[in-house]
Scaffold this motif. Structure first.
Motif, PDB file in Angstrom:
ATOM      1  N   GLU A 109       5.318  31.472   2.368  1.00 28.75           N
ATOM      2  CA  GLU A 109       6.481  32.367   2.407  1.00 28.75           C
ATOM      3  C   GLU A 109       7.117  32.431   3.793  1.00 28.75           C
ATOM      4  N   ARG A 110       6.318  32.352   4.844  1.00 29.74           N
ATOM      5  CA  ARG A 110       6.870  32.468   6.196  1.00 29.74           C
ATOM      6  C   ARG A 110       7.820  31.316   6.535  1.00 29.74           C
ATOM      7  N   PHE A 111       7.781  30.234   5.747  1.00 32.80           N
ATOM      8  CA  PHE A 111       8.670  29.096   5.990  1.00 32.80           C
ATOM      9  C   PHE A 111       9.931  29.177   5.134  1.00 32.80           C
ATOM     10  N   ASN A 112      10.196  30.352   4.550  1.00 32.78           N
ATOM     11  CA  ASN A 112      11.378  30.564   3.696  1.00 32.78           C
ATOM     12  C   ASN A 112      11.417  29.599   2.513  1.00 32.78           C
ATOM     13  N   VAL A 113      10.243  29.317   1.968  1.00 34.37           N
ATOM     14  CA  VAL A 113      10.118  28.412   0.836  1.00 34.37           C
ATOM     15  C   VAL A 113      10.268  29.197  -0.470  1.00 34.37           C
ATOM     16  N   SER A 114      11.085  28.672  -1.365  1.00 28.79           N
ATOM     17  CA  SER A 114      11.276  29.326  -2.650  1.00 28.79           C
ATOM     18  C   SER A 114      10.100  29.034  -3.575  1.00 28.79           C
ATOM     19  N   ARG A 115      10.023  29.799  -4.657  1.00 38.35           N
ATOM     20  CA  ARG A 115       8.974  29.555  -5.649  1.00 38.35           C
ATOM     21  C   ARG A 115       9.113  28.148  -6.253  1.00 38.35           C
ATOM     22  N   GLU A 116      10.349  27.700  -6.462  1.00 40.79           N
ATOM     23  CA  GLU A 116      10.567  26.360  -7.015  1.00 40.79           C
ATOM     24  C   GLU A 116      10.028  25.281  -6.085  1.00 40.79           C
ATOM     25  N   THR A 117      10.280  25.433  -4.787  1.00 41.40           N
ATOM     26  CA  THR A 117       9.781  24.450  -3.823  1.00 41.40           C
ATOM     27  C   THR A 117       8.263  24.517  -3.715  1.00 41.40           C
ATOM     28  N   PHE A 118       7.707  25.717  -3.762  1.00 38.37           N
ATOM     29  CA  PHE A 118       6.254  25.865  -3.782  1.00 38.37           C
ATOM     30  C   PHE A 118       5.660  25.110  -4.970  1.00 38.37           C
ATOM     31  N   ASP A 119       6.295  25.226  -6.123  1.00 38.81           N
ATOM     32  CA  ASP A 119       5.807  24.521  -7.314  1.00 38.81           C
ATOM     33  C   ASP A 119       5.857  23.008  -7.114  1.00 38.81           C
ATOM     34  N   LYS A 120       6.888  22.530  -6.432  1.00 38.48           N
ATOM     35  CA  LYS A 120       6.969  21.088  -6.155  1.00 38.48           C
ATOM     36  C   LYS A 120       5.842  20.642  -5.226  1.00 38.48           C
ATOM     37  N   LEU A 121       5.528  21.465  -4.245  1.00 36.59           N
ATOM     38  CA  LEU A 121       4.421  21.150  -3.344  1.00 36.59           C
ATOM     39  C   LEU A 121       3.099  21.100  -4.107  1.00 36.59           C
ATOM     40  N   LYS A 122       2.936  21.988  -5.069  1.00 36.77           N
ATOM     41  CA  LYS A 122       1.738  22.000  -5.899  1.00 36.77           C
ATOM     42  C   LYS A 122       1.651  20.723  -6.743  1.00 36.77           C
ATOM     43  N   ILE A 123       2.777  20.319  -7.335  1.00 35.95           N
ATOM     44  CA  ILE A 123       2.795  19.087  -8.133  1.00 35.95           C
ATOM     45  C   ILE A 123       2.478  17.888  -7.246  1.00 35.95           C
ATOM     46  N   TYR A 124       3.023  17.885  -6.049  1.00 36.11           N
ATOM     47  CA  TYR A 124       2.738  16.814  -5.086  1.00 36.11           C
ATOM     48  C   TYR A 124       1.247  16.764  -4.772  1.00 36.11           C
ATOM     49  N   GLU A 125       0.639  17.921  -4.562  1.00 43.67           N
ATOM     50  CA  GLU A 125      -0.804  17.982  -4.322  1.00 43.67           C
ATOM     51  C   GLU A 125      -1.556  17.377  -5.503  1.00 43.67           C
ATOM     52  N   ASP A 126      -1.171  17.740  -6.709  1.00 48.81           N
ATOM     53  CA  ASP A 126      -1.854  17.231  -7.901  1.00 48.81           C
ATOM     54  C   ASP A 126      -1.682  15.719  -8.043  1.00 48.81           C
ATOM     55  N   LEU A 127      -0.489  15.223  -7.761  1.00 47.80           N
ATOM     56  CA  LEU A 127      -0.250  13.776  -7.839  1.00 47.80           C
ATOM     57  C   LEU A 127      -1.102  13.024  -6.817  1.00 47.80           C
ATOM     58  N   THR A 128      -1.210  13.581  -5.622  1.00 49.24           N
ATOM     59  CA  THR A 128      -2.023  12.940  -4.587  1.00 49.24           C
ATOM     60  C   THR A 128      -3.479  12.853  -5.032  1.00 49.24           C
ATOM     61  N   LYS A 129      -3.995  13.929  -5.577  1.00 51.96           N
ATOM     62  CA  LYS A 129      -5.386  13.934  -6.051  1.00 51.96           C
ATOM     63  C   LYS A 129      -5.582  12.945  -7.203  1.00 51.96           C
ATOM     64  N   LYS A 130      -4.568  12.804  -8.043  1.00 55.79           N
ATOM     65  CA  LYS A 130      -4.649  11.887  -9.175  1.00 55.79           C
ATOM     66  C   LYS A 130      -4.667  10.427  -8.719  1.00 55.79           C
ATOM     67  N   TRP A 131      -3.828  10.104  -7.738  1.00 57.30           N
ATOM     68  CA  TRP A 131      -3.708   8.721  -7.272  1.00 57.30           C
ATOM     69  C   TRP A 131      -4.781   8.339  -6.250  1.00 57.30           C
ATOM     70  N   ASN A 132      -5.331   9.324  -5.571  1.00 53.36           N
ATOM     71  CA  ASN A 132      -6.187   9.031  -4.411  1.00 53.36           C
ATOM     72  C   ASN A 132      -7.394   8.140  -4.706  1.00 53.36           C
ATOM     73  N   PRO A 133      -8.064   8.288  -5.838  1.00 52.37           N
ATOM     74  CA  PRO A 133      -9.210   7.396  -6.086  1.00 52.37           C
ATOM     75  C   PRO A 133      -8.834   5.926  -6.167  1.00 52.37           C
ATOM     76  N   HIS A 134      -7.574   5.650  -6.451  1.00 53.47           N
ATOM     77  CA  HIS A 134      -7.133   4.266  -6.632  1.00 53.47           C
ATOM     78  C   HIS A 134      -6.488   3.673  -5.375  1.00 53.47           C
ATOM     79  N   ILE A 135      -5.918   4.531  -4.526  1.00 51.47           N
ATOM     80  CA  ILE A 135      -5.162   4.036  -3.365  1.00 51.47           C
ATOM     81  C   ILE A 135      -5.703   4.558  -2.044  1.00 51.47           C
ATOM     82  N   ASN A 136      -6.458   5.616  -2.040  1.00 51.72           N
ATOM     83  CA  ASN A 136      -6.968   6.220  -0.806  1.00 51.72           C
ATOM     84  C   ASN A 136      -5.820   6.712   0.081  1.00 51.72           C
TER      85      ASN A 136
END
Length: 207
Positions: free
Chosen positions: A9-36
Motif C-alpha cells: 500500500e505504501r507504494f500507492n499500488v491498487s488492488r488490481e495491480t496487487f493481484d497482478k503481482l500475485k499472479i506473477y508470483e504464481d507464474l514464477t513458481k510454476k515455471w521455476n522448476p523447468h527454467i530456474n
C-alpha cells in the motif's frame, strides 16, 4: 513477510495491480522448476526476497521517466515488477527487458500477455543490441559494478539514472569502478535486507 495488500500500500499500488503481482508470483513458481528463474531456496520467501525487493525501487524513480530498461532481466526482477507498476502509474513509459536466455525471454513474454502489461522483450546479448537510450536502467545480480557500468553507459541517456541493487560488497565494487568511471552516487538502504543496498547512479562518464 506476508504477501498481503498491506505490504504494498505504501507504494500507492491498487488492488488490481496487487493481484497482478500475485499472479506473477504464481507464474514464477510454476515455471521455476523447468527454467530456474530464481533460486529454489527463495521460493517460500519470494514475495519479500524478489517482489518487494524490486518494488522498493519505485521510491527512486523520477516521475518524468518515459523509457525504462532492465538489463539481464532473468525472471523479471526488478524489470517486470516495475513494468507492472508503470502500467498503472505511468502508462506512457516504454519498458524494455533484455534477456539473452531464450527460455527466460519466453517466460517474460508469457507474463506480459497474461497480465496484459505491455513490455518489449529483447532476447539478445546486452553488448550486441543497438543503444537503447533509456532514461532509467536497472540491473540486478548481473555483474560487478565496474563491468556493469559499461553496459549502463552504452544504453543510458546522458541525463538518465541507473538503480542497481547490490550486496554487502558494494563498497569494494564502488572503489574498483571509480578507477574507470566517474559518476554521481547515492547509496540507498534496502528495505528487504540489511546486507543489501541500492546504488543510484547518474552523470556517468569514463575516466
Amino acid at each position: 513477510m506476508s504477501n498481503n495488500f498491506s505490504t504494498v500500500e505504501r507504494f500507492n499500488v491498487s488492488r488490481e495491480t496487487f493481484d497482478k503481482l500475485k499472479i506473477y508470483e504464481d507464474l514464477t513458481k510454476k515455471w521455476n522448476p523447468h527454467i530456474n528463474l530464481v533460486s529454489k531456496n527463495t521460493l517460500n520467501s519470494m514475495w519479500n526476497r524478489h517482489i518487494l525487493d524490486a518494488l522498493q525501487l519505485v521510491d527512486y524513480v523520477d516521475a518524468s521517466t518515459n523509457k525504462y530498461s532492465d538489463l539481464g532481466s532473468g525472471g523479471g526482477f526488478p524489470g517486470m515488477v516495475l513494468a507492472i507498476i508503470f502500467s498503472e502509474q505511468s502508462p506512457s513509459t516504454e519498458t524494455i527487458l533484455v534477456e539473452s536466455d531464450k527460455r527466460k525471454a519466453e517466460f517474460l513474454r508469457t507474463v506480459s500477455r497474461e497480465l496484459e502489461v505491455e513490455v518489449k522483450v529483447i532476447a539478445e546479448r546486452i553488448e550486441e543490441i543497438p543503444d537503447l537510450k533509456a532514461n532509467l536502467i536497472t540491473a540486478r545480480a548481473l555483474a560487478p559494478l565496474d563491468r556493469l557500468l559499461s553496459f549502463v553507459y552504452r544504453h543510458l541517456n546522458a541525463d538518465g539514472i541507473a538503480l542497481l541493487p547490490k550486496g554487502n560488497s558494494y563498497q569494494d565494487e564502488i572503489t574498483a569502478a571509480k578507477k574507470n568511471w566517474r559518476f554521481d552516487l547515492e547509496v540507498k538502504p534496502s528495505m528487504t535486507s540489511t546486507d543489501a543496498t541500492i546504488l543510484k547512479i547518474g552523470a556517468l562518464s569514463r575516466v
